[in-house]
Structure formats: structure tokens, C-alpha cells
Design a protein around this motif. Structure first.
Motif, PDB file in Angstrom:
ATOM      1  N   ALA A 103       8.019   8.640 -14.072  1.00 37.82           N
ATOM      2  CA  ALA A 103       7.759   7.943 -12.811  1.00 37.82           C
ATOM      3  C   ALA A 103       6.686   6.899 -13.057  1.00 37.82           C
ATOM      4  O   ALA A 103       6.034   6.882 -14.105  1.00 37.82           O
ATOM      5  N   LEU A 104       6.496   6.019 -12.076  1.00 40.95           N
ATOM      6  CA  LEU A 104       5.503   4.952 -12.189  1.00 40.95           C
ATOM      7  C   LEU A 104       4.306   5.241 -11.304  1.00 40.95           C
ATOM      8  O   LEU A 104       4.461   5.802 -10.206  1.00 40.95           O
ATOM      9  N   PRO A 105       3.101   4.850 -11.723  1.00 44.11           N
ATOM     10  CA  PRO A 105       1.953   4.905 -10.810  1.00 44.11           C
ATOM     11  C   PRO A 105       2.204   3.989  -9.610  1.00 44.11           C
ATOM     12  O   PRO A 105       2.968   3.026  -9.695  1.00 44.11           O
ATOM     13  N   LEU A 106       1.520   4.295  -8.508  1.00 46.80           N
ATOM     14  CA  LEU A 106       1.796   3.568  -7.272  1.00 46.80           C
ATOM     15  C   LEU A 106       1.557   2.070  -7.406  1.00 46.80           C
ATOM     16  O   LEU A 106       2.327   1.261  -6.885  1.00 46.80           O
ATOM     17  N   ASP A 107       0.475   1.681  -8.095  1.00 44.20           N
ATOM     18  CA  ASP A 107       0.192   0.241  -8.181  1.00 44.20           C
ATOM     19  C   ASP A 107       1.281  -0.480  -8.970  1.00 44.20           C
ATOM     20  O   ASP A 107       1.716  -1.576  -8.596  1.00 44.20           O
ATOM     21  N   GLU A 108       1.773   0.121 -10.056  1.00 37.48           N
ATOM     22  CA  GLU A 108       2.855  -0.497 -10.821  1.00 37.48           C
ATOM     23  C   GLU A 108       4.159  -0.495 -10.024  1.00 37.48           C
ATOM     24  O   GLU A 108       4.927  -1.464 -10.082  1.00 37.48           O
ATOM     25  N   LEU A 109       4.407   0.596  -9.294  1.00 39.76           N
ATOM     26  CA  LEU A 109       5.619   0.682  -8.484  1.00 39.76           C
ATOM     27  C   LEU A 109       5.638  -0.408  -7.421  1.00 39.76           C
ATOM     28  O   LEU A 109       6.646  -1.113  -7.242  1.00 39.76           O
ATOM     29  N   LYS A 110       4.536  -0.574  -6.695  1.00 43.23           N
ATOM     30  CA  LYS A 110       4.486  -1.574  -5.632  1.00 43.23           C
ATOM     31  C   LYS A 110       4.613  -2.988  -6.199  1.00 43.23           C
ATOM     32  O   LYS A 110       5.280  -3.841  -5.616  1.00 43.23           O
ATOM     33  N   LYS A 111       3.975  -3.234  -7.336  1.00 43.11           N
ATOM     34  CA  LYS A 111       4.074  -4.560  -7.954  1.00 43.11           C
ATOM     35  C   LYS A 111       5.523  -4.855  -8.359  1.00 43.11           C
ATOM     36  O   LYS A 111       6.046  -5.950  -8.107  1.00 43.11           O
ATOM     37  N   MET A 112       6.178  -3.873  -8.972  1.00 40.01           N
ATOM     38  CA  MET A 112       7.576  -4.067  -9.376  1.00 40.01           C
ATOM     39  C   MET A 112       8.467  -4.306  -8.169  1.00 40.01           C
ATOM     40  O   MET A 112       9.340  -5.187  -8.176  1.00 40.01           O
ATOM     41  N   LEU A 113       8.261  -3.534  -7.086  1.00 41.45           N
ATOM     42  CA  LEU A 113       9.092  -3.689  -5.894  1.00 41.45           C
ATOM     43  C   LEU A 113       8.889  -5.051  -5.241  1.00 41.45           C
ATOM     44  O   LEU A 113       9.851  -5.690  -4.796  1.00 41.45           O
ATOM     45  N   LYS A 114       7.641  -5.501  -5.154  1.00 35.13           N
ATOM     46  CA  LYS A 114       7.376  -6.798  -4.538  1.00 35.13           C
ATOM     47  C   LYS A 114       8.032  -7.928  -5.325  1.00 35.13           C
ATOM     48  O   LYS A 114       8.664  -8.822  -4.749  1.00 35.13           O
ATOM     49  N   GLU A 115       7.896  -7.887  -6.644  1.00 33.81           N
ATOM     50  CA  GLU A 115       8.466  -8.958  -7.456  1.00 33.81           C
ATOM     51  C   GLU A 115       9.997  -8.930  -7.406  1.00 33.81           C
ATOM     52  O   GLU A 115      10.647  -9.982  -7.313  1.00 33.81           O
ATOM     53  N   THR A 116      10.576  -7.724  -7.441  1.00 33.73           N
ATOM     54  CA  THR A 116      12.035  -7.622  -7.371  1.00 33.73           C
ATOM     55  C   THR A 116      12.541  -8.032  -5.990  1.00 33.73           C
ATOM     56  O   THR A 116      13.557  -8.734  -5.866  1.00 33.73           O
ATOM     57  N   ALA A 117      11.849  -7.583  -4.927  1.00 37.18           N
ATOM     58  CA  ALA A 117      12.256  -7.966  -3.568  1.00 37.18           C
ATOM     59  C   ALA A 117      12.136  -9.466  -3.364  1.00 37.18           C
ATOM     60  O   ALA A 117      12.964 -10.078  -2.679  1.00 37.18           O
ATOM     61  N   GLY A 118      11.116 -10.088  -3.953  1.00 37.22           N
ATOM     62  CA  GLY A 118      10.997 -11.543  -3.856  1.00 37.22           C
ATOM     63  C   GLY A 118      12.185 -12.252  -4.488  1.00 37.22           C
ATOM     64  O   GLY A 118      12.707 -13.227  -3.945  1.00 37.22           O
ATOM     65  N   ALA A 119      12.624 -11.739  -5.643  1.00 41.02           N
ATOM     66  CA  ALA A 119      13.794 -12.336  -6.300  1.00 41.02           C
ATOM     67  C   ALA A 119      15.052 -12.151  -5.459  1.00 41.02           C
ATOM     68  O   ALA A 119      15.855 -13.079  -5.290  1.00 41.02           O
ATOM     69  N   LEU A 120      15.237 -10.950  -4.911  1.00 41.25           N
ATOM     70  CA  LEU A 120      16.430 -10.689  -4.100  1.00 41.25           C
ATOM     71  C   LEU A 120      16.421 -11.524  -2.821  1.00 41.25           C
ATOM     72  O   LEU A 120      17.462 -12.050  -2.403  1.00 41.25           O
ATOM     73  N   GLY A 121      15.250 -11.643  -2.187  1.00 41.53           N
ATOM     74  CA  GLY A 121      15.168 -12.455  -0.984  1.00 41.53           C
ATOM     75  C   GLY A 121      15.550 -13.902  -1.250  1.00 41.53           C
ATOM     76  O   GLY A 121      16.269 -14.522  -0.462  1.00 41.53           O
TER      77      GLY A 121
END
Length: 635
Positions: free
Chosen positions: A147-165
Motif C-alpha cells: 500500500a502507499l502512505p497517505l501523502d504519496e497516495l493523495k499526490k498520485m490521485l491528484k496528478e492522475t485525476a488532473g490528467a483524466l480531467g
């Protein structure tokens, strides 16, 4: 002559092997008895692209592509070359859509989307040329760390969501978001790969039979049903990735693709143990991302980014620049939004706080001139008026005249203190008036209707109120006496007279009885239990159209894609499917089994995962059973 790959006998005029599809023009023709010598796929790619690219090594392969590390000769840079497998190059429609979608994805320019430098074809080699990423994929990272630590998880989600948006705003739906398609560059920045490739597989041949495109563990419910998709499907898939990154396992698993898809459609999201309040807050975001209905999810990927920061989402209609003390994030649209989506998330530097500084204020001469002018007016004959206005009426004089007309002290209004008896009488009288007024208002506000709830009516029961058909069991009726008649197949008619009170809820438990039959030759009556033709499927089901006027119908062809574990050609399966009023499969009963038990389960899972047009009774959708014969899709 023989094929150098599989050994099948081929004629000298054949260009391709009829068994394995090998391009015979790329190999040395072999006569009978010669040892087969075959060119590898890497050799074929190296030969086809040798003028522009130097193939260094194979990086990996899957069902959709083979990826090579290469050097672009003209620019002297390392690139990744992704090649369409030769087995798919025979499908002209697939190739055309593959190249068209690849060209579309090449137009996406975003920091978190892998850039596609070129889309081309050389002989049989159909390929993409992309940026070469030296980092690992999210799937490799999860395999190592769980699993990922929360800070890495949130960073990955934000960057991926930005690309998808950004992709969604440009009309591109990824359709295959999973850890394998999220890479990290040298600086740890998340990059989404394979844009357009998954969407390229939407040809008529691939989806015309209801076959879902994507990876089962990460499919949205609508994707598992092979329905039309939009960006909210990618948000669901990203939610699955987020769940796996937070917990270490995927939320839904099963023995085959259809059992996994069925869980995505029907089962609630498992709630894992959460370590802290921050873990719980992130899980709440994931829950919303993975809502079963698309309208219950975040409606745009940018909303996921804002929700991860714990801020309310406000979408502005135009680019807005505002200062506010409230914790509100305004997401602009248009060009400004696109620039914001391409920027990495960085902490905001707060403005330094400063202490107030005393600044000497110069008195303006204009105030002195106005005062002098006012004094001249007073001395010139206005003194009496000023005395009356300021002195008698008590109006407050300007500051420079308060020495002449000082402000009068404010006198407090006398407060009468009634005796306790008078005060109690006043309160009682006030309460009585208020109560009477409230009663009058309540009587005036009561509706002219009441609610009647009838409990115990059979599933296919019908009822009328004063001779007019109604849909129950909860009715809103005009106040007064109402005659209720209830009928159901296999039951005696029930007649009731009910008084409906204004604004009141009335509940009545209805007991319906089976009709009694008189045996021949006299004797006591015995209870006859007529067959309920709608209770269970069978030969008598829907006799005389008692259950529905039109049966349920599947929205896709009954062709079941074969699991790779199924050997040979299984025989068809015939089963009953119970379909709900909203077109979902509820349960099934197998009538005729296949010769392969695994195909029985696969066919049943397929039948439960697709959508139906529900049965119709009197022009309204109703629940009903339908008989289906499911056959294996040709390999």
C-alpha cells in the motif's frame, strides 16, 4: 512447404499461414523435411523500423501490445516503441480504429499524460512512439510495498485525476485505468499511459455481442454491463486504484471475469480497517468515486482533486479571480483551467502578518474652510435657526459647534413594573390568543387528503378506489369515505370501506384468502389452492398473460465470451432469468446444462451482468422471468 512457426503444410502461393497467421514473406521458404527457421517478432520490428529507430530491447508485452526500448536516430534520444501484436493486424477495422484513436490521444498535451511522438505503420508493423519513462509503474510499486502512505497516495490521485480531467474535457475516455497504466517518471511524478488504446477497441466486432472492454478488477458497473461510457467511468476505475493503494488489495475479486463484474454491479464496497481520521476522510472520497450509479459519483475529475484537499467544490462558469476568507476552491473553466490542470500541486505560501503602524494624518484645510463658512452663515442671520435646530430640537451639532450646542444626555425610558397578578394575567391571555391562532392556522393548513397504506397485498394484486384503478400499496386519497376493492390471481376479492381523515396516515393489514371448493357429492368444503402462474418459472408461467403482456428482452446478443480455462466447444446453456422492473438480473435457474460446468457458471454470470428491457404489463414495467438460450461466442 511448411509454416516455420507451427509446421502446417502451406502452398507456395500462400502469403500467410492458414493456422497461425504467420506472414510467410518474412521467413525463408522451407521445403519438405527442412528444419524450421523463424524470425522473432523483435527481428521483424527491428528490420521494419531500422531507418529511423534502433531497437535496443523488449521491455514487456501483453494481449494488446509489445513494448520495445529504442533510440531515435535523428534526435539521438531514447523512446518507447509500442507495437500492435501481429495477431491483431489482420482485423482491418480494429487497425483503423486503433490508429485513429492513437492520433487523437497524440493531441493530448498534459504533464501527467505520456506524450505520443508518432503513430505509424511499416509493412505489418503498426506502432506508437512514446516518451521513455525510466521509473516504475504503480503496479510494481504496490507489489513491492503493498500500500502507499497517505501523502504519496493523495499526490498520485491528484496528478492522475488532473490528467483524466484534461482528457475528458477533450472528449477522450481512457476506459482502462489500472495500476499498470499509471507510471512514475524519474522525479516521482505520476503519468497516465495507454490513452486512446483502450478506447480504440470499441469496434462493432468487439462490442456488438455485449463484450465489456477493460480489466475486470477495475471496471465500472456500467462498463461491466457493456453500456455507453463517459468520464465518470474513469473516476470509478481510479477509485478502485485508490482503494487498492490505500488497503493493499482490490475491493472485488472472483474466480472469473463475470463474477468480478457481477460484484462491481451488485455488492457494496467493503469497508477496510482505517487507522486514523485522515484515512477515514480519504476513504470517504474513494466511496464517492466508487458509487454504483454514475450520477452519485464526482461528476468531474477535478472534483476529486478538490475533495482530497477537504474543500467544498464550487465550479465557476467563467475564469474567476477572487479573495475570500472562506475555505472555498473555485475551479475555473476554459484556458485558465487547462493551465491549472497542467501544474503540479504546490503548497501555498501564506502572506506574512504585520502589526498595525501608526501613520500621522495631516488635517486638510478644506474642513477649516467649511467650518469658517458655516460660522459666517450663523453670524449672518442663521443663528436663530441654528439655536432652534440644535438647541431646542436636540439634534447633534457638528464637532466644531459642540462647544456652543453641547449634546443633551440621553434619558432612559421608564420601565413599568406591573404587579405579579397583572403580569400573570397578561401572560395567560397572550398564551390563549397564541394557542387559538395556532389551532386556526393548523386547521387551515391541513390538506384535503390523507394517506392510506395497505399491507399484505400479493405481488400481483390489483386494487381500485371507488371503482378507479390505483397503484399501491401507499395511496394519497381525498378525505371522506372510500370503497376499496382488492383482487389477486388465486385469491378471493376483498372489499373495504375506509374513512380517510384530512392530513392523517391510515394503515390497514389486508388478509386475502384462497377460494374454497365444494367437492362433488356434498360434504364439507375443502380449500382449493389454485396455481399462482407468476410465482415460479415453468411451463405454466404467464398463462393467459397473467404476469406480463410483453416479456423481458436482453439488450445484447446471447453470445457468451469464452473463459481461457474452457477447453473445446461447450454446448449451449438454457436458463430462466428473473428481471427487475429497472432491467437488472435478479436471479436465475438453469434449465439445460452445458457439457462444461465452467461454461454454466460463465453463462449465468454473463446473463446476470447484462441489462434488459423489462417486462411490460398494461404499459408499465413489471418484474418477470424470461427464458434464454446462451451460446458460446466463436473463438
Amino acid at each position: 512447404m511448411f509454416c516455420t512457426r507451427c509446421g502446417t503444410s502451406v502452398s507456395q502461393e500462400s502469403k500467410f499461414c492458414p493456422s497461425c497467421g504467420l506472414d510467410l514473406s518474412t521467413v525463408t521458404p522451407l521445403a519438405t523435411g527442412q528444419a524450421p527457421v523463424e524470425q522473432s517478432e523483435e527481428d521483424i520490428v527491428r528490420e521494419a523500423l531500422k531507418d529511423e529507430y534502433e531497437i535496443i530491447q523488449e521491455l514487456g508485452r501483453g494481449g494488446m501490445a509489445i513494448v520495445f526500448r529504442a533510440r531515435e536516430k535523428q534526435l539521438d534520444r531514447e523512446v518507447a516503441v509500442k507495437v500492435l501484436p501481429f495477431s491483431l493486424a489482420f482485423d482491418a477495422e480494429f487497425v483503423e480504429r486503433f490508429q485513429r484513436e492513437a492520433r487523437t490521444s497524440a493531441k493530448l498535451e498534459h504533464a501527467s499524460i505520456i506524450p505520443i511522438y508518432r503513430v505509424g505503420r511499416s509493412g505489418r508493423v503498426i506502432y506508437f512512439v512514446m516518451k521513455f519513462l525510466r521509473g516504475s509503474s504503480l503496479s510494481e510499486l504496490l507489489a513491492q510495498r503493498g500500500a502507499l502512505p497517505l501523502d504519496e497516495l493523495k499526490k498520485m490521485l491528484k496528478e492522475t485525476a488532473g490528467a483524466l480531467g484534461y482528457a475528458h474535457r477533450n472528449g477522450i475516455v481512457h476506459r482502462d485505468i489500472k495500476p499498470d497504466n499509471i507510471m512514475f517518471d524519474e522525479s516521482g511524478h505520476a503519468v497516465v499511459t495507454d490513452f486512446g488504446i483502450a478506447k480504440a477497441g470499441t469496434g462493432t466486432r468487439l462490442t456488438g455481442t455485449g463484450m465489456a472492454i477493460g480489466t475486470p478488477h477495475y471496471m465500472s458497473p456500467e462498463q461491466a454491463r457493456a453500456q455507453k461510457l463517459d468520464g465518470r467511468s474513469d473516476i470509478y476505475s481510479l477509485g478502485v486504484v485508490a482503494y487498492q493503494s490505500l488497503v493493499g488489495t482490490v475491493p472485488f475479486d472472483g474466480e472469473d471475469a463475470f463474477s468480478i463484474g457481477y460484484k462491481h454491479i451488485t455488492e457494496p464496497l467493503p469497508v477496510p480497517p482505517l487507522k486514523s481520521a485522515e484515512h477515514r476522510r480519504v476513504f470517504e472520497v474513494i466511496e464517492k468515486m466508487m458509487a454504483k450509479a454514475p450520477e452519485d459519483r464526482f461528476q468531474a475529475a477535478e472534483e476529486v482533486m478538490v475533495a482530497l484537499d477537504g474543500k467544498p467544490v464550487v465550479i465557476a462558469t467563467q475564469p474567476t479571480l477572487a479573495m475570500s476568507a472562506a475555505e472555498t476552491a473555485v475551479l475555473p473553466q476554459g484556458a485558465v483551467a487547462r493551465r491549472m490542470a497542467t501544474q503540479a500541486s504546490t503548497p501555498t505560501t501564506p502572506m506574512p502578518r504585520t502589526e498595525p503602524r501608526l501613520v500621522p494624518v495631516k488635517r486638510k484645510r478644506s474642513g477649516v474652510l467649511v467650518g469658517t463658512f458655516f460660522m459666517l452663515v450663523l453670524l449672518g442671520g442663521g443663528g436663530g435657526g441654528a439655536y432652534y435646530y440644535f438647541g431646542v430640537l436636540g439634534n447633534q451639532a457638528p464637532g466644531f459647534l459642540q462647544g456652543v450646542f453641547p449634546p443633551k444626555p440621553q434619558q432612559a425610558a421608564p420601565v413599568p413594573v406591573p404587579d405579579s397578578v397583572a403580569l400573570a394575567a397578561q401572560r395567560a391571555d397572550s398564551l390563549a390568543r397564541d394557542s387559538a391562532a395556532a389551532a386556526q392556522r393548523a386547521a387551515a393548513e391541513l390538506p384535503n387528503t390523507g394517506t392510506l397504506t395497505l399491507e399484505g397485498i400479493p405481488t400481483r394484486g390489483r386494487l381500485t378506489v371507488d371503482g378507479e384503478p390505483k397503484e399501491g400499496p401507499k395511496l394519497t386519497l381525498d378525505a371522506g369515505s372510500r370503497r376499496i376493492e382488492i383482487t389477486a390471481p388465486g385469491y378471493e376479492k376483498v372489499t373495504l370501506t375506509v374513512a380517510i381523515a384530512r392530513g392523517r396516515d391510515t394503515t390497514i393489514a389486508v388478509t386475502m384468502r384462497r377460494p374454497a371448493a365444494q367437492p362433488a357429492g356434498g360434504g364439507p368444503a375443502v380449500e382449493e389452492r389454485p396455481e399462482d402462474v407468476c410465482a415460479n418459472p415453468g411451463p405454466a408461467y404467464n398463462r393467459n398473460d397473467a404476469c406480463y403482456d410483453a416479456p423481458p428482452r436482453a439488450t445484447v446478443a446471447p453470445l457468451v465470451p469464452l473463459d481461457e480455462r474452457i477447453q473445446g466447444e461447450p454446448t449451449p446453456v438454457t436458463l430462466w432469468i428473473k428481471v427487475s422492473e429497472d432491467g437488472r438480473g435478479l436471479s436465475f435457474q438453469i434449465i439445460t446444462h452445458s457439457n462444461d460446468p465452467l461454461f454454466d457458471r460463465t453463462a449465468a454470470g454473463f446473463a446476470m451482468s447484462i441489462l434488459y428491457n423489462p417486462a411490460q404489463k398494461d404499459g408499465k414495467p413489471v418484474e418477470g422471468w424470461v427464458r434464454m438460450r446462451l451460446v458460446p461466442q466463436p473463438r
